[in-house]
Write an enzyme that holds these catalytic residues in place. Structure first.
Site, mmCIF file in Angstrom:
data_model
loop_
_atom_site.group_PDB
_atom_site.id
_atom_site.type_symbol
_atom_site.label_atom_id
_atom_site.label_comp_id
_atom_site.label_asym_id
_atom_site.label_seq_id
_atom_site.Cartn_x
_atom_site.Cartn_y
_atom_site.Cartn_z
ATOM 1 N N THR A 201 0.884 -1.166 0.000
ATOM 2 C CA THR A 201 0.000 0.000 0.000
ATOM 3 C C THR A 201 0.916 1.208 0.000
ATOM 4 O O THR A 201 2.071 1.094 0.390
ATOM 5 C CB THR A 201 -0.862 0.011 1.289
ATOM 6 N N GLY A 231 -9.844 -4.352 0.988
ATOM 7 C CA GLY A 231 -9.064 -4.349 2.219
ATOM 8 C C GLY A 231 -9.320 -3.113 3.059
ATOM 9 O O GLY A 231 -10.368 -2.468 2.960
ATOM 10 N N ASP A 232 -8.334 -2.755 3.863
ATOM 11 C CA ASP A 232 -8.520 -1.653 4.803
ATOM 12 C C ASP A 232 -8.265 -0.281 4.191
ATOM 13 O O ASP A 232 -8.735 0.725 4.727
ATOM 14 C CB ASP A 232 -7.598 -1.837 6.005
ATOM 15 N N THR A 252 -0.669 0.166 6.404
ATOM 16 C CA THR A 252 -0.352 -0.829 5.376
ATOM 17 C C THR A 252 -0.167 -2.175 6.051
ATOM 18 O O THR A 252 0.441 -2.270 7.115
ATOM 19 C CB THR A 252 0.923 -0.455 4.602
ATOM 20 N N GLY A 253 -0.700 -3.219 5.443
ATOM 21 C CA GLY A 253 -0.545 -4.544 6.043
ATOM 22 C C GLY A 253 -1.669 -5.475 5.645
ATOM 23 O O GLY A 253 -2.315 -5.294 4.613
ATOM 24 N N GLY A 255 -4.975 -6.365 5.527
ATOM 25 C CA GLY A 255 -6.142 -5.522 5.683
ATOM 26 C C GLY A 255 -7.251 -6.054 6.552
ATOM 27 O O GLY A 255 -7.918 -5.286 7.257
#
Length: 336
Positions: A201, A231-232, A252-253, A255
């Site tokens: 991201t 995702g997030d 970022t990761g 989500g």
């Protein structure tokens, strides 16, 4: 007399506000994704290319702040540059879905007003962060998705491209490796995914000369995602949040974890209601809340005092920061 006192009070308040704004240091923090990023997997040339890409986004975003521009403008500029860089999983460098296409998400939030805009599952908008901003400023909605979001983009005159614009060879190779590693399963929605396929991201958080905060996040999502998975990154409160009374966060990761634990808003709430520093709040959420349950990734943060920080629980996170009290710095690995 009453009017004179009120006028004096107003003048004093305005002077105090202007003084506070003048004393607020400018700042910009960016990220280009977190994950299993190790020196052994990057050549010196590749490593330098990432540093160069991060530095360009930092310098151009910060130049806007130095010229008196807003935190929103600076965050948008930095993210747009990262979207245009094929090294990062957003815009041009977006990963492939299972069906070998690209579906992009983005969001933006204004800490001064709590206005926000987001887009999900768009496939023909060159810079999704610009569309998220249009949703925030020129619609009554917070989030638009898919074909409707693309119709809105066309009506607002944003640049649109064929989905093949986002193609990159190394992302396609990553998809092929992912499919080979996963193998055939009865239902793709039940696949247990390697963390390497879940990261990627870009984002920016900024504070301007008026003390206003902003956050922007953009992503191509998860390698091999299916069924319109979101995702997030476009979820306000999960992958993105900004509030002048606390802080601005871009995440970022993995989500799904960032959504379930409302990572971005949790960090800001800890700052606002517990009175802890933004760095301490970020560490608490990323290291003590997410990591024990298997949530991997990281965040970048700027608080109302202009403190710039980040926290991540992975081997690396592409990141950088610059500010009135912070010379330009870019880093990749956890030990930097």
């Amino acid at each position: 007399m009453r009017k004179t006192l009120m006028a004096a009070a107003l003048t004093s308040a305005l002077s105090t506000g202007l003084a506070a704004a003048a004393d607020t240091p400018l700042g910009l923090v960016i990220h280009g994704g977190a994950g299993t990023i190790e020196r052994a997997n990057l050549s010196p040339e590749q490593e330098q290319a990432y540093h160069d890409g991060l530095r360009l986004a930092l310098e151009q975003g910060y130049a806007i702040l130095q010229a008196g521009g807003s935190s929103l403008e600076a965050a948008i500029k930095a993210v747009t540059i990262l979207e245009d860089n094929p090294l990062f999983n957003a815009g041009k460098g977006a990963v492939y879905t299972w069906d070998e296409r690209h579906e992009l998400d983005a969001s933006i939030m204004d800490g001064a007003t709590l206005n926000a805009g987001a887009v999900a599952g768009v496939s023909t908008v060159k810079n999704p962060i610009l569309l998220a901003h249009k949703v925030m400023t020129e619609s009554v909605h917070v989030m638009l998705s898919g074909a409707g979001a693309e119709q809105f983009a066309a009506e607002k005159g944003l640049e649109q491209v064929d989905n093949s614009y986002f193609n990159t060879e190394f992302r396609y190779e990553a998809l092929k490796r992912m499919k080979a590693a996963e193998g055939a399963v009865p239902h793709q929605a039940n696949m247990v995914r390697d963390p390497n396929w879940q990261m990627g991201t870009v984002g920016a958080v900024a504070i301007d000369s008026q003390g206003n905060l902003a956050a922007a996040t953009s992503t191509g999502g998860m390698t091999g995602k299916r069924y319109g998975r979101i995702g997030d990154a476009p979820i306000i409160g999960a992958g993105n949040y900004a509030d002048n009374s606390s802080c601005a966060v871009s995440a970022t990761g993995h989500g799904e974890y960032f959504i379930r634990y409302q990572v971005a808003s949790d960090i800001c709430a800890r700052v606002k209601y517990q009175g802890v520093s933004a760095k301490a709040a970020a560490d608490a959420v990323i290291q003590d809340v997410l990591l024990p349950v298997g949530g991997t990734g990281g965040v970048i943060v700027v608080d109302a005092k202009g403190e710039l920080s980040w926290s991540f629980n992975t081997p690396g996170m592409y990141r950088g920061k610059i500010g009135s009290n912070q010379p330009a710095l870019t880093a990749i690995f956890a030990d930097e």
